[in-house]
Design an enzyme around this catalytic site. Sequence first.
Site, PDB file in Angstrom:
ATOM      1  N   ILE A 159      35.119 -42.270   7.330  1.00 40.72           N
ATOM      2  CA  ILE A 159      35.670 -41.069   7.140  1.00 40.72           C
ATOM      3  C   ILE A 159      36.663 -40.538   8.075  1.00 40.72           C
ATOM      4  CG2 ILE A 159      34.010 -40.302   5.545  1.00 40.72           C
ATOM      5  CD1 ILE A 159      33.110 -38.225   7.947  1.00 40.72           C
ATOM      6  N   THR A 211      23.689 -27.750   8.752  1.00 34.83           N
ATOM      7  CA  THR A 211      22.346 -27.697   9.399  1.00 34.83           C
ATOM      8  C   THR A 211      22.022 -26.182   9.717  1.00 34.83           C
ATOM      9  OG1 THR A 211      21.105 -28.391  11.302  1.00 34.83           O
ATOM     10  CG2 THR A 211      23.557 -28.650  11.469  1.00 34.83           C
ATOM     11  N   ASP A 212      20.920 -25.852   9.969  1.00 41.13           N
ATOM     12  CA  ASP A 212      20.515 -24.611  10.549  1.00 41.13           C
ATOM     13  C   ASP A 212      20.809 -24.397  12.220  1.00 41.13           C
ATOM     14  OD1 ASP A 212      18.469 -26.215  11.608  1.00 41.13           O
ATOM     15  OD2 ASP A 212      16.636 -24.774  10.883  1.00 41.13           O
ATOM     16  N   GLU A 213      20.860 -25.645  12.750  1.00 35.06           N
ATOM     17  CA  GLU A 213      21.297 -25.707  14.292  1.00 35.06           C
ATOM     18  C   GLU A 213      22.289 -25.196  14.713  1.00 35.06           C
ATOM     19  OE1 GLU A 213      20.122 -29.515  16.177  1.00 35.06           O
ATOM     20  OE2 GLU A 213      18.632 -30.146  14.396  1.00 35.06           O
ATOM     21  N   TYR A 248      25.945 -31.930  18.782  1.00 37.13           N
ATOM     22  CA  TYR A 248      25.636 -32.317  17.320  1.00 37.13           C
ATOM     23  C   TYR A 248      25.942 -31.085  16.712  1.00 37.13           C
ATOM     24  CZ  TYR A 248      23.093 -32.383  12.993  1.00 37.13           C
ATOM     25  OH  TYR A 248      22.729 -32.197  11.832  1.00 37.13           O
ATOM     26  N   SER A 249      25.195 -29.896  17.056  1.00 37.52           N
ATOM     27  CA  SER A 249      25.399 -28.764  16.250  1.00 37.52           C
ATOM     28  C   SER A 249      26.660 -28.030  16.677  1.00 37.52           C
ATOM     29  CB  SER A 249      24.127 -27.775  16.780  1.00 37.52           C
ATOM     30  OG  SER A 249      24.038 -27.474  18.063  1.00 37.52           O
ATOM     31  N   LYS A 258      29.055 -29.787  14.213  1.00 42.37           N
ATOM     32  CA  LYS A 258      28.689 -29.604  12.627  1.00 42.37           C
ATOM     33  C   LYS A 258      29.189 -27.919  12.487  1.00 42.37           C
ATOM     34  CE  LYS A 258      26.902 -31.213   9.708  1.00 42.37           C
ATOM     35  NZ  LYS A 258      27.235 -32.065   8.656  1.00 42.37           N
ATOM     36  N   ASN A 262      15.033 -28.626   8.896  1.00 43.86           N
ATOM     37  CA  ASN A 262      14.519 -29.939   9.399  1.00 43.86           C
ATOM     38  C   ASN A 262      14.128 -30.549   8.012  1.00 43.86           C
ATOM     39  OD1 ASN A 262      14.730 -28.778  12.269  1.00 43.86           O
ATOM     40  ND2 ASN A 262      13.996 -30.991  12.940  1.00 43.86           N
ATOM     41  N   ARG A 292       9.888 -25.942  14.393  1.00 47.73           N
ATOM     42  CA  ARG A 292      10.901 -26.432  13.589  1.00 47.73           C
ATOM     43  C   ARG A 292      10.605 -25.779  12.149  1.00 47.73           C
ATOM     44  NH1 ARG A 292      13.316 -26.538  17.519  1.00 47.73           N
ATOM     45  NH2 ARG A 292      14.662 -28.081  18.417  1.00 47.73           N
TER      46      ARG A 292
HETATM   47  P1  NAD Z   1      21.665 -39.781   8.642  1.00 47.77           P
HETATM   48  O1  NAD Z   1      22.028 -40.123  10.110  1.00 47.77           O
HETATM   49  O2  NAD Z   1      20.431 -40.537   8.212  1.00 47.77           O
HETATM   50  O3  NAD Z   1      22.830 -40.646   7.862  1.00 47.77           O
HETATM   51  C1  NAD Z   1      24.030 -40.538   7.881  1.00 47.77           C
HETATM   52  C2  NAD Z   1      25.013 -41.388   6.990  1.00 47.77           C
HETATM   53  O4  NAD Z   1      26.332 -41.081   7.324  1.00 47.77           O
HETATM   54  C3  NAD Z   1      24.632 -42.755   7.342  1.00 47.77           C
HETATM   55  O5  NAD Z   1      24.611 -43.737   6.020  1.00 47.77           O
HETATM   56  C4  NAD Z   1      25.958 -43.449   8.146  1.00 47.77           C
HETATM   57  O6  NAD Z   1      26.272 -44.704   7.801  1.00 47.77           O
HETATM   58  C5  NAD Z   1      27.086 -42.389   7.727  1.00 47.77           C
HETATM   59  N1  NAD Z   1      28.165 -42.248   8.487  1.00 47.77           N
HETATM   60  C6  NAD Z   1      28.140 -41.783   9.796  1.00 47.77           C
HETATM   61  N2  NAD Z   1      29.354 -41.855  10.386  1.00 47.77           N
HETATM   62  C7  NAD Z   1      30.260 -42.185   9.440  1.00 47.77           C
HETATM   63  C8  NAD Z   1      31.482 -42.131   9.338  1.00 47.77           C
HETATM   64  N3  NAD Z   1      32.337 -41.994  10.324  1.00 47.77           N
HETATM   65  N4  NAD Z   1      32.198 -42.691   7.990  1.00 47.77           N
HETATM   66  C9  NAD Z   1      31.266 -42.885   6.855  1.00 47.77           C
HETATM   67  N5  NAD Z   1      29.822 -42.680   7.036  1.00 47.77           N
HETATM   68  C10 NAD Z   1      29.226 -42.413   8.207  1.00 47.77           C
HETATM   69  O7  NAD Z   1      21.807 -38.395   8.470  1.00 47.77           O
HETATM   70  P2  NAD Z   1      20.800 -37.332   7.337  1.00 47.77           P
HETATM   71  O8  NAD Z   1      19.645 -37.044   8.245  1.00 47.77           O
HETATM   72  O9  NAD Z   1      20.860 -38.007   6.013  1.00 47.77           O
HETATM   73  O10 NAD Z   1      21.973 -36.079   7.358  1.00 47.77           O
HETATM   74  C11 NAD Z   1      22.932 -36.032   6.352  1.00 47.77           C
HETATM   75  C12 NAD Z   1      23.749 -34.852   6.598  1.00 47.77           C
HETATM   76  O11 NAD Z   1      22.628 -33.666   6.576  1.00 47.77           O
HETATM   77  C13 NAD Z   1      24.313 -34.581   7.827  1.00 47.77           C
HETATM   78  O12 NAD Z   1      25.659 -34.021   7.557  1.00 47.77           O
HETATM   79  C14 NAD Z   1      23.332 -33.783   8.547  1.00 47.77           C
HETATM   80  O13 NAD Z   1      24.079 -32.955   9.660  1.00 47.77           O
HETATM   81  C15 NAD Z   1      22.954 -32.846   7.628  1.00 47.77           C
HETATM   82  N6  NAD Z   1      21.440 -32.402   7.775  1.00 47.77           N
HETATM   83  C16 NAD Z   1      20.491 -33.127   8.211  1.00 47.77           C
HETATM   84  C17 NAD Z   1      19.179 -32.730   8.283  1.00 47.77           C
HETATM   85  C18 NAD Z   1      18.033 -33.470   8.591  1.00 47.77           C
HETATM   86  O14 NAD Z   1      16.889 -32.870   8.968  1.00 47.77           O
HETATM   87  N7  NAD Z   1      17.963 -34.978   8.659  1.00 47.77           N
HETATM   88  C19 NAD Z   1      18.768 -31.265   8.145  1.00 47.77           C
HETATM   89  C20 NAD Z   1      20.038 -30.519   7.785  1.00 47.77           C
HETATM   90  C21 NAD Z   1      21.335 -31.027   7.684  1.00 47.77           C
HETATM   91  P1  TYD Z   2      14.362 -34.397  15.841  1.00 48.65           P
HETATM   92  O1  TYD Z   2      13.488 -35.019  14.506  1.00 48.65           O
HETATM   93  O2  TYD Z   2      15.255 -34.869  16.625  1.00 48.65           O
HETATM   94  O3  TYD Z   2      15.332 -33.186  14.986  1.00 48.65           O
HETATM   95  P2  TYD Z   2      15.884 -31.872  15.566  1.00 48.65           P
HETATM   96  O4  TYD Z   2      16.280 -32.212  16.942  1.00 48.65           O
HETATM   97  O5  TYD Z   2      17.405 -31.873  14.819  1.00 48.65           O
HETATM   98  O6  TYD Z   2      15.300 -30.716  15.494  1.00 48.65           O
HETATM   99  O7  TYD Z   2      13.317 -33.431  16.627  1.00 48.65           O
HETATM  100  C1  TYD Z   2      12.355 -32.402  15.995  1.00 48.65           C
HETATM  101  C2  TYD Z   2      11.719 -31.854  17.269  1.00 48.65           C
HETATM  102  O8  TYD Z   2      10.788 -32.900  17.724  1.00 48.65           O
HETATM  103  C3  TYD Z   2      12.525 -31.194  18.166  1.00 48.65           C
HETATM  104  O9  TYD Z   2      12.146 -29.940  18.804  1.00 48.65           O
HETATM  105  C4  TYD Z   2      12.519 -32.401  19.459  1.00 48.65           C
HETATM  106  C5  TYD Z   2      11.104 -32.923  19.099  1.00 48.65           C
HETATM  107  N1  TYD Z   2      10.913 -34.570  19.421  1.00 48.65           N
HETATM  108  C6  TYD Z   2       9.860 -34.855  20.339  1.00 48.65           C
HETATM  109  O10 TYD Z   2       9.001 -34.021  20.806  1.00 48.65           O
HETATM  110  N2  TYD Z   2       9.671 -36.204  20.511  1.00 48.65           N
HETATM  111  C7  TYD Z   2      10.354 -36.996  19.689  1.00 48.65           C
HETATM  112  O11 TYD Z   2      10.293 -38.418  20.227  1.00 48.65           O
HETATM  113  C8  TYD Z   2      11.526 -36.876  19.158  1.00 48.65           C
HETATM  114  C9  TYD Z   2      12.665 -37.667  18.445  1.00 48.65           C
HETATM  115  C10 TYD Z   2      11.744 -35.193  18.891  1.00 48.65           C
END
Ligand code: NAD
Ligand code: TYD
Length: 352
Positions: A64, A133-135, A158-159, A162, A187, A222
Site C-alpha cells: 500500500i 485501535t483504541d490505543e 504505532y498508536s 494510527k 485488543n 486491556r
Molecule cells: P497483522 O499485523 O496481523 O496483519 C497486518 C497485515 O497487513 C499483514 O497481512 C501484512 O502483510 C499486511 N501489511 C503490512 N504492511 C503492508 C503494506 N505496506 N502493504 C500491504 N500490506 C501490508 O495486524 P492485525 O492484528 O490483523 O491488525 C489489522 C488492523 O486492525 C490494523 O490496522 C490494526 O491497527 C487494527 N487493530 C488491531 C487490533 C489487534 O488487537 N490486533 C486491535 C484493534 C485494531
Molecule cells: P500486545 O499483545 O503487544 O498488545 P498491545 O500492546 O497492543 O496492547 O500486549 C498486550 C499487553 O501484554 C500489553 O500490556 C503488553 C503485555 N505484554 C507482556 O506482558 N508480555 C509480552 O511478551 C507481550 C508481547 C505483551
Amino acid sequence: MVKPQTIVATGGAGFIGSNWLNLMVPRHPECEFINVDCLTYAGNLESLEAISGLPNYHFERADIRDRVALTKVWKQYQPDSVVHFAAESHVDRSISGPTEFVETNVMGTLNLLELFRTETAESNRYRFHHISTDEVYGSLGETGMFTEETRYDPSSAYSASKAASDHLVRAYSRTYGLPVTITNCSNNYGPRQFPEKLMPLMILNALEGKPLPIYGKGENIRDWLYVEDHCEAIWLVFEKGASGETYNIGGNAERKNIDIVHAIIGAVAEATGMDNSKIEGQITYVKDRPGHDFRYAIDASKVRAELGWEPTESFESGLAKTVKWYLENPKWVDSVRSGEYRQWIDQNYAQR
Ligand code: NAD
Ligand code: TYD
C-alpha cells in the site's frame, strides 16, 4: 439502495483481515473480495486456505506504500469499497523501528484514500472503512472508559501513526465528501494471530515449556474481544454505519495482564492435561515496555444502540476456542515461526 459489490480488503493475510475474509467471502457470494497484501512477516496465505479457491476471492500481492501498484489493482477491479486492515500493528516493533509504521500506516492509508477519491467513479462509490485501535486515545487511570468523543493522546509510534491515519480518513470525508466509517477496537485475540502478541505468545510458550515473559508487574489492563466478534462489527459498520461516523468496539472484558496469563495457563492445562503448577512456574517478570499504557477500556454503547451489535463469545469461551485452534494447527504455527520471527523473539527478549 446501493450495496457493496467489489471490495478491496487490505492486509487480508494478517490476523484480523484473514478472520474477516474467512467469515465474509463464503457468506457474501454477491460480493467480490480482493485481498491486497504485500505479505510482511505478519501476512500468511495459509490463513486463507479455506477460501482461496472460491470464485469471489482474489489475492493481489501489492504494497500500500506503492501507489503505482495500487493503481493497477484499481484499474483491474474498479472497486467500489475499501475495508482497510493493512498496518504495521505491533507496539514493541514500533519502539525499535518506528519508520515503517509511519510509511505503511500513514502514507499507505493516504495512498488508498487518494485512489478511492480519484479512481473510484462518483456513482460507483460505496464505502471506505478504516480499521483502527483504541490505543489512539492513550492511557486510562483506574476508572473511566474511552468514548468516541475521547481526545486522542497516543503513546507509541504505532498508536500515533494510527491516530494520524484516522485523522486523514476524517479529513477526506470532510474535504472531499467521501463516504467513510472508522472503527476503533480494543485488543483482539483468537485464531491466526501472529505469536508476537500476548495471547498466542503465552499459549505457545506454555505448551513448549518456555518462559512466559510479563512486562513490569503484569498490572496493566486491556479490554479483550474475540476476533470474530470484531469481524461481525466491522461488517455491520461497513454496511450500515452512518457515513463520517466513528464507532468504538470492545468486549467489556477488562483483565490485568497477569490474570490473562493465569487464565491461559488454566486453559492450556485443561485442554492438554499438562500440570497447571508446572506451567505457572514458567512465568517470568521482565523489563517493562517504555511508554506502556496502563489501562484501556472501551465504551461500545454507540455501536450497540445504533446498529444492534453484541459480542457472542465470553472471555472464557473465546479463550478455550483460541487454545484449541493453536493445538489443532501446528502446521500454521511452524510456518509463521520463520527465521525472521525467531530473530525478533531473540532480539526483543534478550534486552529485557
Ligand atoms: P497483522 O499485523 O496481523 O496483519 C497486518 C497485515 O497487513 C499483514 O497481512 C501484512 O502483510 C499486511 N501489511 C503490512 N504492511 C503492508 C503494506 N505496506 N502493504 C500491504 N500490506 C501490508 O495486524 P492485525 O492484528 O490483523 O491488525 C489489522 C488492523 O486492525 C490494523 O490496522 C490494526 O491497527 C487494527 N487493530 C488491531 C487490533 C489487534 O488487537 N490486533 C486491535 C484493534 C485494531
Ligand atoms: P500486545 O499483545 O503487544 O498488545 P498491545 O500492546 O497492543 O496492547 O500486549 C498486550 C499487553 O501484554 C500489553 O500490556 C503488553 C503485555 N505484554 C507482556 O506482558 N508480555 C509480552 O511478551 C507481550 C508481547 C505483551
